[in-house]
Every structure is written in C-alpha cells, then in structure tokens.
Scaffold this motif. Structure first.
Motif, mmCIF file in Angstrom:
data_model
loop_
_atom_site.group_PDB
_atom_site.id
_atom_site.type_symbol
_atom_site.label_atom_id
_atom_site.label_comp_id
_atom_site.label_asym_id
_atom_site.label_seq_id
_atom_site.Cartn_x
_atom_site.Cartn_y
_atom_site.Cartn_z
ATOM 1 N N GLU A 1 -1.106 -2.283 -3.735
ATOM 2 C CA GLU A 1 -1.509 -2.444 -5.131
ATOM 3 C C GLU A 1 -2.846 -3.166 -5.171
ATOM 4 O O GLU A 1 -3.084 -4.113 -4.417
ATOM 5 N N ILE A 2 -3.729 -2.714 -6.060
ATOM 6 C CA ILE A 2 -5.048 -3.328 -6.220
ATOM 7 C C ILE A 2 -5.150 -3.956 -7.606
ATOM 8 O O ILE A 2 -4.874 -3.298 -8.616
ATOM 9 N N HIS A 3 -5.553 -5.230 -7.631
ATOM 10 C CA HIS A 3 -5.703 -5.961 -8.892
ATOM 11 C C HIS A 3 -7.201 -6.126 -9.156
ATOM 12 O O HIS A 3 -7.864 -6.982 -8.559
ATOM 13 N N GLU A 4 -7.729 -5.277 -10.015
ATOM 14 C CA GLU A 4 -9.167 -5.216 -10.256
ATOM 15 C C GLU A 4 -9.736 -6.525 -10.790
ATOM 16 O O GLU A 4 -10.903 -6.845 -10.559
ATOM 17 N N ASP A 5 -8.938 -7.282 -11.498
ATOM 18 C CA ASP A 5 -9.438 -8.505 -12.131
ATOM 19 C C ASP A 5 -9.371 -9.736 -11.230
ATOM 20 O O ASP A 5 -9.711 -10.842 -11.653
ATOM 21 N N VAL A 6 -8.925 -9.530 -9.989
ATOM 22 C CA VAL A 6 -8.804 -10.649 -9.049
ATOM 23 C C VAL A 6 -9.775 -10.433 -7.892
ATOM 24 O O VAL A 6 -9.904 -9.338 -7.359
ATOM 25 N N GLU A 7 -10.450 -11.507 -7.512
ATOM 26 C CA GLU A 7 -11.439 -11.434 -6.431
ATOM 27 C C GLU A 7 -10.757 -11.180 -5.092
ATOM 28 O O GLU A 7 -9.649 -11.668 -4.839
ATOM 29 N N VAL A 8 -11.433 -10.406 -4.210
ATOM 30 C CA VAL A 8 -10.909 -10.139 -2.870
ATOM 31 C C VAL A 8 -10.787 -11.451 -2.098
ATOM 32 O O VAL A 8 -11.715 -12.260 -2.093
ATOM 33 N N GLY A 9 -9.663 -11.651 -1.465
ATOM 34 C CA GLY A 9 -9.407 -12.894 -0.744
ATOM 35 C C GLY A 9 -8.650 -13.902 -1.575
ATOM 36 O O GLY A 9 -8.290 -14.980 -1.107
ATOM 37 N N PHE B 1 0.297 -6.077 -0.710
ATOM 38 C CA PHE B 1 0.840 -5.119 0.250
ATOM 39 C C PHE B 1 2.351 -5.263 0.332
ATOM 40 O O PHE B 1 2.895 -6.372 0.262
ATOM 41 N N THR B 2 3.025 -4.128 0.507
ATOM 42 C CA THR B 2 4.469 -4.121 0.744
ATOM 43 C C THR B 2 4.713 -3.463 2.093
ATOM 44 O O THR B 2 4.150 -2.394 2.378
ATOM 45 N N ALA B 3 5.525 -4.125 2.936
ATOM 46 C CA ALA B 3 5.782 -3.605 4.284
ATOM 47 C C ALA B 3 7.265 -3.715 4.601
ATOM 48 O O ALA B 3 8.019 -4.445 3.934
ATOM 49 N N ASN C 1 -0.251 -10.813 0.172
ATOM 50 C CA ASN C 1 -1.618 -10.405 -0.165
ATOM 51 C C ASN C 1 -2.521 -10.495 1.056
ATOM 52 O O ASN C 1 -2.077 -10.829 2.160
ATOM 53 N N GLU C 2 -3.805 -10.219 0.851
ATOM 54 C CA GLU C 2 -4.738 -10.108 1.983
ATOM 55 C C GLU C 2 -4.967 -11.426 2.721
ATOM 56 O O GLU C 2 -5.433 -11.425 3.863
ATOM 57 N N THR C 3 -4.623 -12.553 2.102
ATOM 58 C CA THR C 3 -4.834 -13.843 2.779
ATOM 59 C C THR C 3 -3.850 -14.043 3.925
ATOM 60 O O THR C 3 -4.042 -14.933 4.755
ATOM 61 N N LYS C 4 -2.792 -13.251 3.967
ATOM 62 C CA LYS C 4 -1.770 -13.394 5.008
ATOM 63 C C LYS C 4 -1.960 -12.398 6.157
ATOM 64 O O LYS C 4 -1.199 -12.437 7.137
ATOM 65 N N VAL D 1 -3.434 -6.219 18.552
ATOM 66 C CA VAL D 1 -3.709 -6.362 17.126
ATOM 67 C C VAL D 1 -5.165 -6.776 16.938
ATOM 68 O O VAL D 1 -5.625 -7.753 17.535
ATOM 69 N N LYS D 2 -5.882 -6.021 16.094
ATOM 70 C CA LYS D 2 -7.294 -6.313 15.843
ATOM 71 C C LYS D 2 -7.530 -6.604 14.368
ATOM 72 O O LYS D 2 -6.817 -6.092 13.495
ATOM 73 N N LYS D 3 -8.537 -7.434 14.123
ATOM 74 C CA LYS D 3 -8.879 -7.794 12.750
ATOM 75 C C LYS D 3 -9.192 -6.546 11.932
ATOM 76 O O LYS D 3 -9.748 -5.578 12.442
ATOM 77 N N VAL D 4 -8.848 -6.605 10.670
ATOM 78 C CA VAL D 4 -9.098 -5.464 9.786
ATOM 79 C C VAL D 4 -9.422 -5.974 8.385
ATOM 80 O O VAL D 4 -8.872 -6.991 7.933
ATOM 81 N N ASN D 5 -10.338 -5.309 7.737
ATOM 82 C CA ASN D 5 -10.643 -5.640 6.356
ATOM 83 C C ASN D 5 -9.531 -5.096 5.460
ATOM 84 O O ASN D 5 -9.026 -3.987 5.698
ATOM 85 N N PRO D 6 -9.143 -5.841 4.443
ATOM 86 C CA PRO D 6 -8.024 -5.389 3.586
ATOM 87 C C PRO D 6 -8.279 -4.034 2.937
ATOM 88 O O PRO D 6 -7.349 -3.254 2.752
ATOM 89 N N GLU D 7 -9.539 -3.744 2.599
ATOM 90 C CA GLU D 7 -9.841 -2.464 1.962
ATOM 91 C C GLU D 7 -9.700 -1.274 2.909
ATOM 92 O O GLU D 7 -9.649 -0.122 2.469
ATOM 93 N N ASP D 8 -9.631 -1.560 4.232
ATOM 94 C CA ASP D 8 -9.481 -0.486 5.216
ATOM 95 C C ASP D 8 -8.028 -0.184 5.561
ATOM 96 O O ASP D 8 -7.733 0.756 6.303
ATOM 97 N N ILE D 9 -7.110 -1.004 5.040
ATOM 98 C CA ILE D 9 -5.688 -0.805 5.324
ATOM 99 C C ILE D 9 -5.154 0.342 4.467
ATOM 100 O O ILE D 9 -5.459 0.444 3.274
ATOM 101 N N GLN D 10 -4.330 1.184 5.108
ATOM 102 C CA GLN D 10 -3.752 2.332 4.405
ATOM 103 C C GLN D 10 -2.232 2.329 4.544
ATOM 104 O O GLN D 10 -1.689 1.689 5.451
ATOM 105 N N VAL D 11 -1.582 3.031 3.655
ATOM 106 C CA VAL D 11 -0.129 3.200 3.759
ATOM 107 C C VAL D 11 0.192 3.895 5.071
ATOM 108 O O VAL D 11 -0.442 4.900 5.432
ATOM 109 N N GLY D 12 1.164 3.369 5.803
ATOM 110 C CA GLY D 12 1.513 3.933 7.108
ATOM 111 C C GLY D 12 0.963 3.121 8.262
ATOM 112 O O GLY D 12 1.390 3.312 9.406
ATOM 113 N N ASP D 13 0.000 2.201 7.977
ATOM 114 C CA ASP D 13 -0.528 1.333 9.040
ATOM 115 C C ASP D 13 0.514 0.273 9.411
ATOM 116 O O ASP D 13 1.261 -0.213 8.552
#
Length: 249
Positions: free
Chosen positions: A108-116, A122-124, A147-150, A71-83
């Motif tokens: 799901e992306i929430h435009e009004d909320v800051e990244v992090g 994400f749903t898995a 969310n991306e903090t997890k 398992v390697k670190k990944v930026n949340p914006e690089d995650i795709q469905v199927g990963d």
C-alpha cells in the motif's frame, strides 16, 4: 657427532597438512567473521549485504532451516509483490523485534506521507502450508504488516557453501571432524614424538654415540704430587686408603 634427524613419512606430512589446513580454515573463518561484524553498519549490513540463517520452517520448501540467505539492501519503491523480504518485526508482541524473512503479498502506498516515515505499508507471510512453527497449519494466513523503516533487504538467493558449512558445524559429525579429531591427533602425535625422541636418545647412549666430557687435565704447576715418583704416589694412595679404612672402624 650429532645424529641426523629422520624426516617425517609422506603419509605423516599429508596428514599434518590436512589437520593444520582444517584448523587454519576455521581460524581464518572466525577472524573474517569478527572483522566483518566490526566493520558492518548498524543495520548489520556489510557492503550492503547480510547473510542471515533460516531458523524456522515457515518458508519451506523455498528456504529450509539452517540455510544461509543472501540479503541485499533494497529501496522500498523497488519492492514488488512476490519478493522475499527480510524485515524487523515484533513477532510475540512483547516489544522485542526480530529478523523475519517472508514473502510480500500486498503493498500500500500513502501519497500524503513522506518516504521513510510510513509512505509504504507492506504485508508479508510465510509460504509453508504444513509448518510446525505455525502449529502444523498454513503460514500463508499468518501475515505481518510493516513499513519501509523496518526493511532489512531483499533475498537474492542462498549460499550453498555457507549453508553446508553451517549445517556441518552444527552437527555431531562436524564437531568430530573440526574439533575432537584434530585435537586428538595433535595429542597423540605429540606423545609419539616424545617417546620417539627418548628412545633415540637411549639408543644413542647404548651405541656410544653421545659424546662424553673428557677429564680436565691437571696443571703441572699446581700438581701437589709433581715431585713424587710413580711408586711413591702408589704408596701414598695406599697409605691414605688405610687411614680411611681405620677411621671407619
């Protein structure tokens, strides 16, 4: 003269090499594991990589129980469905989060909320449709939302070597191969070496190969019988012997 020590047989040398090689490998592995844990970050990552062990069957047949993942670190914006993503999740709802590895099915992306801070949701879910962990049912219907903090990281594959080693160490065969047999071998060879050494010492004594300590000659200046002749010395010895015998009566 000191007796030359017999060299070990070729078979014994090979066997010693194998046994000590196994112990050396285990010791080196333990040291590397401890060092890695010490220098790993708070997220458990070492150089951006983590190697968790699969504990359930929810991702079979892709990842089987006791497989070791990479398992390697990944930026949340690089995650795709199927990963396949490792993340922290409170599975039992008791406030204690555990590491989970499941497949992303929705982002799901929430435009009004800051990244992090919850910008992504994400749903898995697992992929095993006949899972024992899911009560013999379909894990794809048991979803987790976070969310991306997890996020821990994205699965890049699995290590065949680490998986095989982990499975072997956790089996009865592994216990025998890596622990009991080497220990038993060391005990037996130590006893045999002791018996061999004692036997060689006994043979050396019988054959007269062990040097004896020579009697220390009496200094003529301090010899109290220096002025007596041989006959006089013999007579004196006889007299002293008679007196000793009389004292015992």
């Amino acid at each position: 003269m000191e007796k030359a020590k017999k060299p070990k047989s070729k078979f014994r040398k090979i066997l010693d090499g194998i046994i000590f090689g196994v112990f050396g490998t285990i010791l080196a592995g333990v040291l590397v594991f401890n060092i890695a844990n010490r220098i790993a970050g708070e997220d458990g990552m070492l150089f951006g990589t983590q190697c968790p062990v699969v504990l359930t069957d929810s991702m079979e047949p892709e990842y089987k129980v006791k497989d070791v993942l990479i398992v390697k670190k990944v930026n949340p914006e690089d995650i795709q469905v199927g990963d396949d993503i490792s993340f922290y999740y409170d599975i039992f709802g008791i406030g204690e989060e555990m590491s989970v590895t499941h497949r992303i099915s929705k982002i799901e992306i929430h435009e009004d909320v800051e990244v992090g801070r919850g910008h992504y949701t994400f749903t898995a879910h697992g992929i095993n449709k006949q899972s024992e962990q899911c009560g013999g049912g379909d894990c794809t219907y048991q979803t987790q939302t976070f969310n991306e903090t997890k996020i821990i990281g994205r699965v890049e594959g699995k290590s065949a070597f680490l998986s095989a080693f982990y499975k072997l160490m956790g089996s009865v065969a592994g216990l025998l191969i890596f622990i009991l047999i080497p220990c038993l071998y060391l005990v037996i060879t130590s006893v045999l070496d002791i018996v061999k050494t004692l036997k060689e010492s006994e043979e050396a004594v019988i054959n007269g190969e062990v040097p004896t300590v020579d009697a220390v000659p009496v200094d003529d200046k301090n010899d109290p019988l220096k002025g007596l002749s041989k006959d006089e010395k013999e007579a004196l010895k006889k007299q002293m012997l008679d007196e000793i015998l009389k004292g015992k009566k």
